[in-house]
Enzyme design. Structure first.
Site, PDB file in Angstrom:
ATOM      1  N   GLY A  14      28.067  19.515  28.482  1.00 16.28           N
ATOM      2  CA  GLY A  14      26.701  19.495  29.006  1.00 16.28           C
ATOM      3  C   GLY A  14      25.699  19.810  27.924  1.00 16.28           C
ATOM      4  O   GLY A  14      24.694  20.486  28.151  1.00 16.28           O
ATOM      5  N   SER A  17      21.185  18.412  26.378  1.00 16.97           N
ATOM      6  CA  SER A  17      19.834  18.923  26.660  1.00 16.97           C
ATOM      7  C   SER A  17      19.938  20.327  27.250  1.00 16.97           C
ATOM      8  O   SER A  17      21.032  20.843  27.475  1.00 16.97           O
ATOM      9  CB  SER A  17      19.098  17.989  27.643  1.00 16.97           C
ATOM     10  OG  SER A  17      19.758  17.985  28.905  1.00 16.97           O
ATOM     11  N   GLY A  18      18.779  20.921  27.497  1.00 18.74           N
ATOM     12  CA  GLY A  18      18.708  22.164  28.247  1.00 18.74           C
ATOM     13  C   GLY A  18      19.516  23.304  27.671  1.00 18.74           C
ATOM     14  O   GLY A  18      19.561  23.528  26.458  1.00 18.74           O
ATOM     15  N   GLY A  20      22.768  23.848  27.525  1.00 21.65           N
ATOM     16  CA  GLY A  20      23.907  23.492  26.696  1.00 21.65           C
ATOM     17  C   GLY A  20      23.502  23.247  25.260  1.00 21.65           C
ATOM     18  O   GLY A  20      24.143  23.752  24.326  1.00 21.65           O
ATOM     19  N   SER A 143      25.753  30.446  38.448  1.00 19.94           N
ATOM     20  CA  SER A 143      24.361  30.371  38.894  1.00 19.94           C
ATOM     21  C   SER A 143      24.086  31.529  39.835  1.00 19.94           C
ATOM     22  O   SER A 143      25.014  32.067  40.457  1.00 19.94           O
ATOM     23  CB  SER A 143      24.109  29.048  39.620  1.00 19.94           C
ATOM     24  OG  SER A 143      22.839  29.049  40.260  1.00 19.94           O
ATOM     25  N   TYR A 156      26.388  22.751  45.820  1.00 21.94           N
ATOM     26  CA  TYR A 156      26.174  23.382  44.516  1.00 21.94           C
ATOM     27  C   TYR A 156      26.537  24.859  44.571  1.00 21.94           C
ATOM     28  O   TYR A 156      27.239  25.380  43.690  1.00 21.94           O
ATOM     29  CB  TYR A 156      24.719  23.203  44.103  1.00 21.94           C
ATOM     30  CG  TYR A 156      24.360  23.827  42.774  1.00 21.94           C
ATOM     31  CD1 TYR A 156      24.638  23.174  41.581  1.00 21.94           C
ATOM     32  CD2 TYR A 156      23.732  25.074  42.709  1.00 21.94           C
ATOM     33  CE1 TYR A 156      24.314  23.746  40.358  1.00 21.94           C
ATOM     34  CE2 TYR A 156      23.398  25.648  41.494  1.00 21.94           C
ATOM     35  CZ  TYR A 156      23.689  24.976  40.323  1.00 21.94           C
ATOM     36  OH  TYR A 156      23.365  25.556  39.119  1.00 21.94           O
TER      37      TYR A 156
END
Length: 267
Positions: A14, A17-18, A20, A143, A156
């Site tokens: 992952g 982007s972001g 990761g 999360s 999720y």
């Protein structure tokens, strides 16, 4: 602070982007040699080019839902850098959302396949070499939703609760081999995923994106007392620490990077 991982090999999923990509950068800055992987949508090479200024980095596309892709990712990284000492599982999707009664089996299974089974497949490849060398660090992205579920994104939430259980189980199974497994649990971080969420909210409400963020914090995340989205680098710093020699006595733990979003003291 010297993290003691100079020369170590890290694989980050992952990573295009972001959080990761931010994690990959901090590992590179700490002296690790880093492999990036993500789905082949054309953005991974851009991430590799951006991060190449910070150290030795390679990129391998693949889909964590596919066992053949997972094997190929690891074989390629081993061939180019050697067996990873560090694995960071940042690959994931929001997945199917909406009222529980409206989400079908496909929505559930696809979300679980990427977020939970993707981590299972990648860890299955990571652990044997780490055990044989007597040193390994695995960090799985969970999360806030894992312990504080939201009714409109239950697939999720369930997948991330599974990540917590998976990490705890792996930490018990392989900690004696000095393969340490931990989780980080971010909440509402400024990433392309939450950008899209807030753009959708703004459009639905006829407001600016900034106002959409403010209303979301007030209405949906009242525990986030800093009243802002987190930054990817703030999460990456926690991950890099858990990957380091400085975290040599931390195993089976979960580190929240959530501005206080989770109300409970347990979990």
């Amino acid at each position: 602070m010297d993290l003691g991982i100079a020369g170590r090999v890290a694989l980050v999923s992952g990573a295009d982007s972001g959080m990761g990509k931010a994690t990959a950068r901090q590992l590179l800055e700490a002296g690790a040699r880093v492999a990036l992987t993500d789905v082949p949508d054309g953005t991974l090479d851009d991430a590799r080019a951006e991060l190449a200024t910070f150290g030795e980095v390679v990129a391998v596309t693949g889909d964590v839902r596919k066992a053949d892709d997972v094997r190929r990712i690891w074989e390629t990284v081993r061939g180019e850098l050697g067996d990873p000492d560090i694995y960071v599982n940042a690959a994931g999707v929001t997945g199917a959302t909406g009222d529980f009664l409206d989400v079908d089996d496909h929505g559930w299974l696809d979300t679980l396949d990427i977020n939970l089974m993707g981590a299972v497949r990648m860890c299955r490849e990571a652990i044997p070499a780490m055990r044989s060398r007597g040193w390994g660090r695995i960090v799985l992205f969970a999360s806030e939703d894992a312990v504080q579920p939201y009714t409109d994104e239950l697939p999720y939430c369930a997948s991330k609760a599974g990540i917590l259980s998976l990490a705890k189980g792996l930490s018990k199974a392989y900690g004696s081999d000095n393969v340490l497994v931990n989780t980080v649990s971010p909440a509402f971080i400024a990433t392309p995923m939450t950008d899209a969420m807030m753009e959708k909210r703004a459009k639905e409400r006829g407001t600016s994106v900034d106002e959409a963020i403010r209303s979301f914090l007030d209405e949906e995340r009242p525990g986030m007392v800093l009243k802002r989205r987190g930054r990817a680098d703030e999460v990456a710093a926690a991950v890099a620490f858990l990957c380091s020699e400085k975290a040599s006595f931390i195993n089976g733990a979960g580190l929240r990077v959530d501005s206080g979003s989770v109300f409970t003291i347990a979990g």
